[in-house]
Design a protein around this motif. Structure first.
Motif, PDB file in Angstrom:
ATOM      1  N   ALA A   8       0.852  -1.187   0.000  1.00  0.00           N
ATOM      2  CA  ALA A   8       0.000   0.000   0.000  1.00  0.00           C
ATOM      3  C   ALA A   8       0.890   1.240   0.000  1.00  0.00           C
ATOM      4  CB  ALA A   8      -0.906   0.011   1.226  1.00  0.00           C
ATOM      5  N   LEU A  39      -5.257   2.469  -9.725  1.00  0.00           N
ATOM      6  CA  LEU A  39      -5.215   2.366  -8.272  1.00  0.00           C
ATOM      7  C   LEU A  39      -4.586   1.065  -7.807  1.00  0.00           C
ATOM      8  CD1 LEU A  39      -8.734   3.829  -7.414  1.00  0.00           C
ATOM      9  CD2 LEU A  39      -6.530   5.005  -7.409  1.00  0.00           C
ATOM     10  N   SER A  53      -3.370   4.789  -2.573  1.00  0.00           N
ATOM     11  CA  SER A  53      -4.492   5.290  -1.774  1.00  0.00           C
ATOM     12  C   SER A  53      -4.144   6.624  -1.131  1.00  0.00           C
ATOM     13  CB  SER A  53      -4.832   4.284  -0.672  1.00  0.00           C
ATOM     14  OG  SER A  53      -3.820   4.270   0.319  1.00  0.00           O
ATOM     15  N   LYS A  54      -5.091   7.181  -0.409  1.00  0.00           N
ATOM     16  CA  LYS A  54      -4.824   8.371   0.393  1.00  0.00           C
ATOM     17  C   LYS A  54      -3.905   7.979   1.554  1.00  0.00           C
ATOM     18  CE  LYS A  54      -8.966  11.063  -0.644  1.00  0.00           C
ATOM     19  NZ  LYS A  54     -10.103  11.822  -0.087  1.00  0.00           N
ATOM     20  N   ASP A  57      -5.215   6.178   4.653  1.00  0.00           N
ATOM     21  CA  ASP A  57      -5.795   4.843   4.499  1.00  0.00           C
ATOM     22  C   ASP A  57      -4.759   3.727   4.484  1.00  0.00           C
ATOM     23  OD1 ASP A  57      -8.350   5.897   4.390  1.00  0.00           O
ATOM     24  OD2 ASP A  57      -8.359   6.050   2.204  1.00  0.00           O
ATOM     25  N   TYR A  61      -5.335  -0.400   5.409  1.00  0.00           N
ATOM     26  CA  TYR A  61      -5.179  -1.522   4.473  1.00  0.00           C
ATOM     27  C   TYR A  61      -4.200  -2.553   5.018  1.00  0.00           C
ATOM     28  CZ  TYR A  61      -7.478   1.434   0.935  1.00  0.00           C
ATOM     29  OH  TYR A  61      -8.352   2.210   0.245  1.00  0.00           O
TER      30      TYR A  61
END
Length: 211
Positions: A8, A39, A53-54, A57, A61
């Motif tokens: 991530a 993404l 992702s932001k 977040d 994850y």
């Protein structure tokens, strides 16, 4: 054959600096990697899969196991307090958490208001200072809060300080210096220990740090 790791990654500055670091560690990332709008990215020549992702977040994850490892700012780690392993300080995206506000102003004597997208960090900091404050959570343009009278102070990330200066604000205190960290899901770390420790070793070599 190595197991494929799911990573991530936050979009933005951390992403760009992390990609550069991974390339220095001899991970074969395609030239167009930074420009993609996808993404989820699966690499052909590396056993890696990326979720973009932001920043807030990423630890979520990783904690829930949809990503084995991730890259997250220490500010996010402090705010979110997720159940993850912090493996390595990557020494990228250096900045700091600060208290800021309009110059030469005192906080209200009764129920001073603090605006921040880091309500937990802000609350803990002022509690440690022995001050009772009201926390107002905002998600963006935190600098507006003291300018429009919404809050006495803000708690936010500061890099160069240019945004504060351009909006007529000054720093009153530094809370914590921040860099980005490599984190892992505890179960994934056990299942993919060889692959994850290999990545840590390669990154340590680039950073020239020792265990």
């Amino acid at each position: 054959m190595k197991e494929r790791l799911t990573v991530a990654m936050p979009k933005g500055r951390i992403f760009d600096e992390a990609v550069e670091l991974l390339r220095k560690a001899d991970y074969q990332l395609p030239p167009e990697f930074e420009d993609t709008r996808k993404l989820i990215i699966e690499l052909e020549h590396e056993p890696l899969r990326f979720i973009l992702s932001k920043p807030m977040d990423v630890p979520t994850y990783v904690e829930h196991g949809v990503a084995d490892i991730g890259i997250a700012g220490k500010d996010v780690m402090m705010e979110e307090e997720r159940d993850v392993y912090e493996l390595l300080d990557l020494q990228i995206s250096a900045c700091h958490l600060a208290v800021a506000g309009l110059p030469n102003t005192e906080m209200s004597k009764v129920a001073p208001k603090i605006a921040s997208k880091y309500p937990n960090i802000a609350s803990q900091y002022f509690r440690e200072q022995g001050e009772q404050v009201e926390i107002i959570k905002l998600n963006g343009s935190i600098e507006l809060a003291p300018m429009i009278g919404l809050a006495d102070r803000i708690v936010d990330i500061v890099s160069t300080g240019q945004t504060l200066r351009e909006n007529g604000l000054v720093e009153y205190a530094t809370i914590k210096k921040v860099t980005s960290r490599l984190i892992a899901n505890p179960v994934s770390y056990r299942l993919h220990e060889r692959e994850i420790t290999d990545m840590v070793a390669r990154l340590r070599n680039v950073l020239n740090v020792h265990a």
